[in-house]
Write an enzyme that holds these catalytic residues in place. Sequence first.
Site, short mmCIF file in Angstrom:
data_model
loop_
_atom_site.label_atom_id
_atom_site.label_comp_id
_atom_site.label_asym_id
_atom_site.label_seq_id
_atom_site.Cartn_x
_atom_site.Cartn_y
_atom_site.Cartn_z
N HIS A 157 96.78 8.11 11.98
CA HIS A 157 97.37 7.78 13.28
C HIS A 157 96.35 7.13 14.22
O HIS A 157 96.72 6.60 15.26
CB HIS A 157 97.92 9.06 13.94
CG HIS A 157 99.14 9.58 13.24
ND1 HIS A 157 100.41 9.49 13.76
CD2 HIS A 157 99.28 10.18 12.03
CE1 HIS A 157 101.29 10.03 12.91
NE2 HIS A 157 100.62 10.46 11.86
N ASP A 366 92.62 2.77 20.78
CA ASP A 366 93.73 3.67 20.47
C ASP A 366 94.41 3.22 19.19
O ASP A 366 94.57 2.01 18.97
CB ASP A 366 94.76 3.65 21.62
CG ASP A 366 95.43 5.00 21.80
OD1 ASP A 366 95.53 5.74 20.81
OD2 ASP A 366 95.86 5.30 22.94
O1 F6P Z 1 97.13 11.23 17.42
C1 F6P Z 1 95.97 11.90 17.17
C2 F6P Z 1 96.07 13.40 17.37
O2 F6P Z 1 94.91 14.03 16.95
C3 F6P Z 1 97.21 14.02 16.62
O3 F6P Z 1 96.87 14.34 15.29
C4 F6P Z 1 97.49 15.20 17.47
O4 F6P Z 1 98.79 15.67 17.32
C5 F6P Z 1 97.24 14.69 18.88
O5 F6P Z 1 96.27 13.71 18.74
C6 F6P Z 1 96.84 15.79 19.87
O6 F6P Z 1 95.57 16.30 19.54
P1 F6P Z 1 95.28 17.84 19.28
O7 F6P Z 1 96.15 18.28 18.14
O8 F6P Z 1 93.82 17.91 18.95
O9 F6P Z 1 95.63 18.55 20.53
#
Ligand code: F6P
Length: 460
Positions: A157, A366
């Site tokens: 992602h 991003d």
């Molecule tokens: O999009 C990247 C990401 O790390 C996702 O995997 C995740 O759901 C989101 O950002 C939020 O981050 P975290 O799970 O570390 O709170």
Amino acid sequence: MSRLVVVSNRVPAPAKGKVHAGGLAVALQAALNARGGLWMGWSGVSSGAREPGAMTIRQEGPITYALTDLSRKDIDEYYAGFANSTLWPLCHYRLDITDYARKDMAGYFRVNRFFARQLGPQLAADDVVWIHDYHLIPLAAELRRMGVKNRIGFFLHIPFPPPDVFFALPVYATILEGLADYDVVGFQTRHDADNFAACIEREGIGSLKERDTIETRGGGRVKAGVFPIGIDTRGFEKMAADAVDNPAVRKIARSLRDREVVVGVDRLDYSKGIPQRMQAFERFLRDNPAYKGRATLLQVTPKSRSDVPHYLDMQREVAELAGRVNGELATLDWTPIRYVNSSINHSILAGLYRLAKVGLVTPMRDGMNLVAKEYIAAQDPADPGVLVLSRFAGAARELQSAILVNPYDTEAVSQAIAQALSLPLAARIERHAAMLRHLRRHDISNWCDAFLDALATTAA
Ligand code: F6P
């Protein structure tokens, strides 16, 4: 039809009917709601010093959730450590704050092995396994070691950096080999896929046979394709149109009087360019004094990863900056920057996007940025707002009718805000219509189908 098994680090607590904020969780929820299947991942809960017990299995509608806790040590080394202090900054081109510790790296591989041991016994022979994001890169290799023969795909992602950045990671070769263990590896943009292919070729792990197919040293084949993630465009359009009557949205609109609203919505993360955005907004107000008292930046920023030191530094920096700008420019009846540190219900968010004249989405780097897409889907097509978008967001490759900016150039972002606020209605409608057409064609189910079709056509 084969069962879909999705694995991601973050799995929202199962709660019927609730929409979860955060790009990955929202997207996967939509994909699994449509097809049904198993969703495995971390519960978000720590088992403390004890080893986590057996997974909790819960059925909610068409989705079976399989959730595991992680020990404190696992969370520190795998999640806060290698995933978010090493891989995250590295993949966002931030070598200056990429920390590396062997203990964290070992914890990362240990937790991936643990995920494989938990998942393996749940798998049926014809399940299709789809693994998500940088936390779980070695998971396919661990499953293969256990004899799992299923088709396994991986979607990243976040951005994939070029070789000279990626090779700064001491274990870059193992991570690359881990990616080469998948049948399909998906990226957000062509740029990311090309960076990956360049790393694989430079390291001699494989060679590009034809566009998007890599033959590995051992004779295996990996499809490395581009699958830009989308949103539930029609659903979000409706949510935003309905939100106009939401009492909470009306209250916010009243509190803003008839001021021009510029909206920013991001997790509190250094990759999102929040301080740079606030500085650009300050610059815009100083250079366009007619907007003093008439424009407000509404910055919604839920705290994130607060156990990682760089995120704590950020929290302080952004709060201080908002305070300084407001202290210098505010009047008794106007606050230039409304800085909100909590997360907001998705439908209220949709309403905020709709009432904002400008969506200011200016990350320094991003993978995609779904806020940009949601902002477009939320607009009233007859009187849409304008998206100001960083060239370094994956979304910029698709949303070419936005006003594209370099977020490192404060004056350019300031000018883009002024341009967005003065764009005539016809130009706004034309830009918006082009982007909405694209988002309707390339929505979340389209993303999901494209990836799973690619996975289905690989030899198992
Ligand atoms: O999009 C990247 C990401 O790390 C996702 O995997 C995740 O759901 C989101 O950002 C939020 O981050 P975290 O799970 O570390 O709170």
